[in-house]
Design a protein around this motif. Sequence first.
Motif, mmCIF file in Angstrom:
data_model
loop_
_atom_site.group_PDB
_atom_site.id
_atom_site.type_symbol
_atom_site.label_atom_id
_atom_site.label_comp_id
_atom_site.label_asym_id
_atom_site.label_seq_id
_atom_site.Cartn_x
_atom_site.Cartn_y
_atom_site.Cartn_z
ATOM 1 N N UNK A 44 63.772 -12.181 50.861
ATOM 2 C CA UNK A 44 64.895 -11.510 50.190
ATOM 3 C C UNK A 44 64.831 -11.660 48.665
ATOM 4 N N UNK A 45 64.155 -12.690 48.183
ATOM 5 C CA UNK A 45 64.037 -12.886 46.740
ATOM 6 C C UNK A 45 63.296 -11.739 46.060
ATOM 7 N N UNK A 46 62.551 -10.951 46.844
ATOM 8 C CA UNK A 46 61.799 -9.803 46.315
ATOM 9 C C UNK A 46 62.544 -8.488 46.534
ATOM 10 N N UNK A 47 63.858 -8.556 46.791
ATOM 11 C CA UNK A 47 64.602 -7.341 47.145
ATOM 12 C C UNK A 47 64.550 -6.264 46.057
ATOM 13 N N UNK A 48 64.423 -6.665 44.793
ATOM 14 C CA UNK A 48 64.338 -5.675 43.709
ATOM 15 C C UNK A 48 62.918 -5.124 43.543
ATOM 16 N N UNK A 49 61.925 -5.895 43.978
ATOM 17 C CA UNK A 49 60.532 -5.462 43.823
ATOM 18 C C UNK A 49 60.078 -4.578 44.988
ATOM 19 N N UNK A 50 60.557 -4.851 46.194
ATOM 20 C CA UNK A 50 60.072 -4.136 47.381
ATOM 21 C C UNK A 50 60.236 -2.623 47.246
ATOM 22 N N UNK A 51 61.439 -2.099 46.936
ATOM 23 C CA UNK A 51 61.573 -0.638 46.844
ATOM 24 C C UNK A 51 60.819 -0.041 45.663
ATOM 25 N N UNK A 52 60.725 -0.768 44.562
ATOM 26 C CA UNK A 52 60.022 -0.245 43.387
ATOM 27 C C UNK A 52 58.526 -0.117 43.661
ATOM 28 N N UNK A 53 57.942 -1.128 44.288
ATOM 29 C CA UNK A 53 56.510 -1.079 44.612
ATOM 30 C C UNK A 53 56.227 -0.017 45.670
ATOM 31 N N UNK A 54 57.121 0.090 46.659
ATOM 32 C CA UNK A 54 56.949 1.099 47.702
ATOM 33 C C UNK A 54 57.008 2.503 47.106
ATOM 34 N N UNK A 55 57.961 2.725 46.187
ATOM 35 C CA UNK A 55 58.091 4.039 45.550
ATOM 36 C C UNK A 55 56.873 4.382 44.700
ATOM 37 N N UNK A 56 56.187 3.343 44.220
ATOM 38 C CA UNK A 56 54.979 3.543 43.416
ATOM 39 C C UNK A 56 53.740 3.763 44.288
ATOM 40 N N UNK A 57 53.923 3.747 45.616
ATOM 41 C CA UNK A 57 52.822 4.079 46.520
ATOM 42 C C UNK A 57 52.111 2.905 47.150
ATOM 43 N N UNK A 58 52.633 1.697 46.965
ATOM 44 C CA UNK A 58 51.987 0.515 47.523
ATOM 45 C C UNK A 58 52.596 0.135 48.876
ATOM 46 N N UNK A 59 51.779 -0.454 49.735
ATOM 47 C CA UNK A 59 52.264 -0.981 51.008
ATOM 48 C C UNK A 59 52.742 -2.402 50.757
ATOM 49 N N UNK A 60 54.032 -2.601 50.791
ATOM 50 C CA UNK A 60 54.624 -3.882 50.404
ATOM 51 C C UNK A 60 54.906 -4.713 51.653
ATOM 52 N N UNK A 61 54.494 -5.985 51.612
ATOM 53 C CA UNK A 61 54.644 -6.893 52.751
ATOM 54 C C UNK A 61 55.223 -8.196 52.213
ATOM 55 N N UNK A 62 56.449 -8.520 52.639
ATOM 56 C CA UNK A 62 57.109 -9.731 52.145
ATOM 57 C C UNK A 62 57.517 -10.606 53.330
ATOM 58 N N UNK A 63 56.811 -11.708 53.567
ATOM 59 C CA UNK A 63 57.180 -12.593 54.683
ATOM 60 C C UNK A 63 58.200 -13.658 54.288
ATOM 61 N N UNK A 64 59.059 -14.037 55.250
ATOM 62 C CA UNK A 64 59.715 -15.344 55.184
ATOM 63 C C UNK A 64 58.616 -16.329 55.582
ATOM 64 N N UNK A 65 58.238 -17.214 54.688
ATOM 65 C CA UNK A 65 57.094 -18.068 54.973
ATOM 66 C C UNK A 65 57.486 -19.289 55.814
ATOM 67 N N UNK A 66 56.474 -20.006 56.236
ATOM 68 C CA UNK A 66 56.627 -21.158 57.144
ATOM 69 C C UNK A 66 57.753 -22.085 56.672
ATOM 70 N N UNK A 67 58.723 -22.304 57.576
ATOM 71 C CA UNK A 67 59.841 -23.189 57.279
ATOM 72 C C UNK A 67 61.075 -22.495 56.755
ATOM 73 N N UNK A 68 60.955 -21.205 56.453
ATOM 74 C CA UNK A 68 62.041 -20.489 55.777
ATOM 75 C C UNK A 68 62.613 -19.357 56.622
ATOM 76 N N UNK A 69 63.902 -19.053 56.373
ATOM 77 C CA UNK A 69 64.527 -17.850 56.881
ATOM 78 C C UNK A 69 64.362 -17.664 58.377
ATOM 79 N N UNK A 70 64.058 -16.421 58.761
ATOM 80 C CA UNK A 70 63.928 -16.094 60.177
ATOM 81 C C UNK A 70 62.607 -16.582 60.772
ATOM 82 N N UNK A 71 61.685 -17.019 59.926
ATOM 83 C CA UNK A 71 60.420 -17.585 60.430
ATOM 84 C C UNK A 71 60.631 -19.019 60.889
ATOM 85 N N UNK A 72 61.280 -19.815 60.059
ATOM 86 C CA UNK A 72 61.481 -21.222 60.416
ATOM 87 C C UNK A 72 60.152 -21.937 60.598
ATOM 88 N N UNK A 73 60.192 -23.052 61.293
ATOM 89 C CA UNK A 73 58.976 -23.819 61.502
ATOM 90 C C UNK A 73 59.272 -25.136 62.179
#
Length: 327
Positions: A44-73
């Motif tokens: 979620x910390x990349x919420x401002x970057x995700x749509x901007x990069x996607x609109x610029x034509x990039x495939x954007x992939x933002x994980x909740x990494x190990x131990x965090x958010x919905x991924x947990x650990x």
Amino acid sequence: MTQAPAMPDPTFIETNGINMAVYEAGPKDGVPVVLCHGWPELAYSWRHQIPALAAAGFRVIAPDQRGYGLTGGPKGEENVPLYDIEHLTGDLAGMLDALGIDKAVFCGHDWGGIVVWQMALLQKERVAGVIGVNTPFIPRLTSDPIEAMRAVYGEKMYIVFFQRFGEAEKLLGKDTARSLRFFYRKSGVTAEEWEKMPAEEKNLSFLDALETPEEEWRGTPLLSDEEYAVYTKAFEQSGWEGGINWYRNFSRNWRLTEGVEQKVSAPGLMISAADDVVLPPAMAEGMEKYVPDLEKHIIPACGHWTQSEKPDELNTLMIDWLKRRFG
């Protein structure tokens, strides 16, 4: 305050023994750009970057990494080694495998920055380029990093304090919403003011400051009530232990990477923030020795939380470089 865009819905990917929550946007045939958050952050910390990069034509992939958010650990002191740099970089390589991606540009902030620069050493065949946001490439030290930090800053320095299993997570989890309000603030001090402060005030003992009344905290709140609520819900669900375990592997990572050549062959972009007192722009001086193909920028009047504090400036720098190097 910039209105927070909505996040894409997560998908779940089995990788390296965990079930990783991944947020994707942009065309599937676009150049993949993986956004790696730090502490205490989320995809979620990349919420401002995700749509901007996607609109610029990039495939954007933002994980909740190990131990965090919905991924947990995994939890428990016996599982601390499962958060070392081999696991963190292995998670991302396994994520690419699951998505059918050969190589990606990896972008990281704070601890995520450490991970993406290490990806370029430990998983170099998967890395097309690296973007460091605030976090420079830090070559392997000649001595144990925790011992070095302890010698310079003492026991109260937050990374040294984090080594004591169970203590920091208990302190931060006592009132998770308050803890997050403490961290997510605009920098209350410029780099010049920080330099003039007495040494005992610069020992990075943030958890002492956490105990002071809220009206005495430096800086101003960075996020909206809705944004604070997203972080609070996530950290109340996951707890603080997994993220802090990343810090508990500094010494282990140092031992694991003995003999690894400290040279990033992929092209790099380094974006520093002028008033980040934890990761100041001076830390990026001399990076060219280790990252020969490097471009550097400094965002003025910006503290540690660059993605939220100066999203438009960050997006412009990232997209410009990505289009020139990978467009």
